[in-house]
Design a protein around this motif. Sequence first.
Motif, PDB file in Angstrom:
ATOM      1  N   LYS A  81       0.854  -1.187   0.000  1.00  0.00           N
ATOM      2  CA  LYS A  81       0.000   0.000   0.000  1.00  0.00           C
ATOM      3  C   LYS A  81       0.888   1.235   0.000  1.00  0.00           C
ATOM      4  N   ASP A  82       0.412   2.265  -0.693  1.00  0.00           N
ATOM      5  CA  ASP A  82       1.144   3.519  -0.754  1.00  0.00           C
ATOM      6  C   ASP A  82       0.145   4.656  -0.564  1.00  0.00           C
ATOM      7  N   GLY A  83      -0.247   4.870   0.682  1.00  0.00           N
ATOM      8  CA  GLY A  83      -1.235   5.900   0.975  1.00  0.00           C
ATOM      9  C   GLY A  83      -0.852   6.699   2.196  1.00  0.00           C
ATOM     10  N   LEU A  84      -1.723   7.608   2.559  1.00  0.00           N
ATOM     11  CA  LEU A  84      -1.452   8.452   3.718  1.00  0.00           C
ATOM     12  C   LEU A  84      -1.562   7.671   5.025  1.00  0.00           C
ATOM     13  N   ASP A  85      -2.547   6.790   5.130  1.00  0.00           N
ATOM     14  CA  ASP A  85      -2.748   6.035   6.363  1.00  0.00           C
ATOM     15  C   ASP A  85      -1.821   4.832   6.462  1.00  0.00           C
ATOM     16  N   GLU A  86      -1.625   4.159   5.360  1.00  0.00           N
ATOM     17  CA  GLU A  86      -0.788   2.964   5.353  1.00  0.00           C
ATOM     18  C   GLU A  86       0.158   3.021   4.170  1.00  0.00           C
ATOM     19  N   SER A  87       1.402   2.598   4.393  1.00  0.00           N
ATOM     20  CA  SER A  87       2.332   2.497   3.280  1.00  0.00           C
ATOM     21  C   SER A  87       3.326   1.389   3.580  1.00  0.00           C
ATOM     22  N   GLY A  88       3.752   0.708   2.522  1.00  0.00           N
ATOM     23  CA  GLY A  88       4.722  -0.364   2.649  1.00  0.00           C
ATOM     24  C   GLY A  88       4.101  -1.733   2.459  1.00  0.00           C
ATOM     25  N   PHE A  89       4.934  -2.752   2.620  1.00  0.00           N
ATOM     26  CA  PHE A  89       4.495  -4.131   2.486  1.00  0.00           C
ATOM     27  C   PHE A  89       3.833  -4.588   3.781  1.00  0.00           C
ATOM     28  N   ALA A  90       2.815  -5.434   3.641  1.00  0.00           N
ATOM     29  CA  ALA A  90       2.137  -6.005   4.804  1.00  0.00           C
ATOM     30  C   ALA A  90       1.748  -7.444   4.480  1.00  0.00           C
ATOM     31  N   ILE A  91       1.964  -8.328   5.447  1.00  0.00           N
ATOM     32  CA  ILE A  91       1.599  -9.731   5.287  1.00  0.00           C
ATOM     33  C   ILE A  91       0.351 -10.011   6.108  1.00  0.00           C
ATOM     34  N   THR A  92      -0.645 -10.592   5.459  1.00  0.00           N
ATOM     35  CA  THR A  92      -1.839 -11.083   6.139  1.00  0.00           C
ATOM     36  C   THR A  92      -1.701 -12.590   6.185  1.00  0.00           C
ATOM     37  N   ASN A  93      -1.633 -13.136   7.402  1.00  0.00           N
ATOM     38  CA  ASN A  93      -1.355 -14.556   7.571  1.00  0.00           C
ATOM     39  C   ASN A  93      -2.458 -15.212   8.402  1.00  0.00           C
ATOM     40  N   PRO A  94      -3.267 -16.098   7.791  1.00  0.00           N
ATOM     41  CA  PRO A  94      -4.340 -16.764   8.540  1.00  0.00           C
ATOM     42  C   PRO A  94      -3.808 -17.747   9.587  1.00  0.00           C
ATOM     43  N   ASN A  95      -2.538 -18.098   9.522  1.00  0.00           N
ATOM     44  CA  ASN A  95      -1.938 -19.021  10.485  1.00  0.00           C
ATOM     45  C   ASN A  95      -1.502 -18.324  11.770  1.00  0.00           C
ATOM     46  N   ALA A  96      -1.498 -17.000  11.776  1.00  0.00           N
ATOM     47  CA  ALA A  96      -1.057 -16.246  12.946  1.00  0.00           C
ATOM     48  C   ALA A  96      -2.200 -16.156  13.948  1.00  0.00           C
ATOM     49  N   SER A  97      -1.967 -16.667  15.134  1.00  0.00           N
ATOM     50  CA  SER A  97      -2.987 -16.583  16.181  1.00  0.00           C
ATOM     51  C   SER A  97      -2.866 -15.280  16.969  1.00  0.00           C
ATOM     52  N   ARG A  98      -1.691 -14.666  16.914  1.00  0.00           N
ATOM     53  CA  ARG A  98      -1.435 -13.428  17.652  1.00  0.00           C
ATOM     54  C   ARG A  98      -0.351 -12.666  16.919  1.00  0.00           C
ATOM     55  N   THR A  99      -0.476 -11.347  16.867  1.00  0.00           N
ATOM     56  CA  THR A  99       0.565 -10.512  16.272  1.00  0.00           C
ATOM     57  C   THR A  99       0.963  -9.435  17.263  1.00  0.00           C
ATOM     58  N   CYS A 100       2.135  -8.877  17.064  1.00  0.00           N
ATOM     59  CA  CYS A 100       2.584  -7.793  17.937  1.00  0.00           C
ATOM     60  C   CYS A 100       2.006  -6.464  17.443  1.00  0.00           C
ATOM     61  N   GLY A 101       2.198  -5.437  18.208  1.00  0.00           N
ATOM     62  CA  GLY A 101       1.666  -4.127  17.859  1.00  0.00           C
ATOM     63  C   GLY A 101       2.240  -3.556  16.582  1.00  0.00           C
TER      64      GLY A 101
END
Length: 107
Positions: A81-101
């Motif tokens: 994403k390259d926008g004002l609110d979000e920019s950069g690469f992001a991984i969405t992983n259905p195997n993750a039960s918990r993520t850090c902040g």
Amino acid sequence: MITLTDPAAAKVRQLLDAEGAEDLALRVAVRPGGCSGFSYEMFFDGDFAADDTTAEYDDNVKVVVDPASAQLLEGATLDYKDGLDESGFAITNPNASRTCGCGQSFS
């Protein structure tokens, strides 16, 4: 195996073109560490093992994942994403039960 969205594939192609490195692939890996147990790692790599999983996307973008990481990335998506609110690469992983902040590690 992780899937790239069209915007992610386009950004990877742009970065590869800027490097002048047609023979490299984007390696996505999962490593122990981070505040939640595992962390994501992405880098351009030209050293491939026989048991790596490889996928090819638009614009001749290749993604390589090692066998241990492939299990943890099954069904995951890499987006850019390259926008004002979000920019950069992001991984969405259905195997993750918990993520850090910060979104860089998971369990």
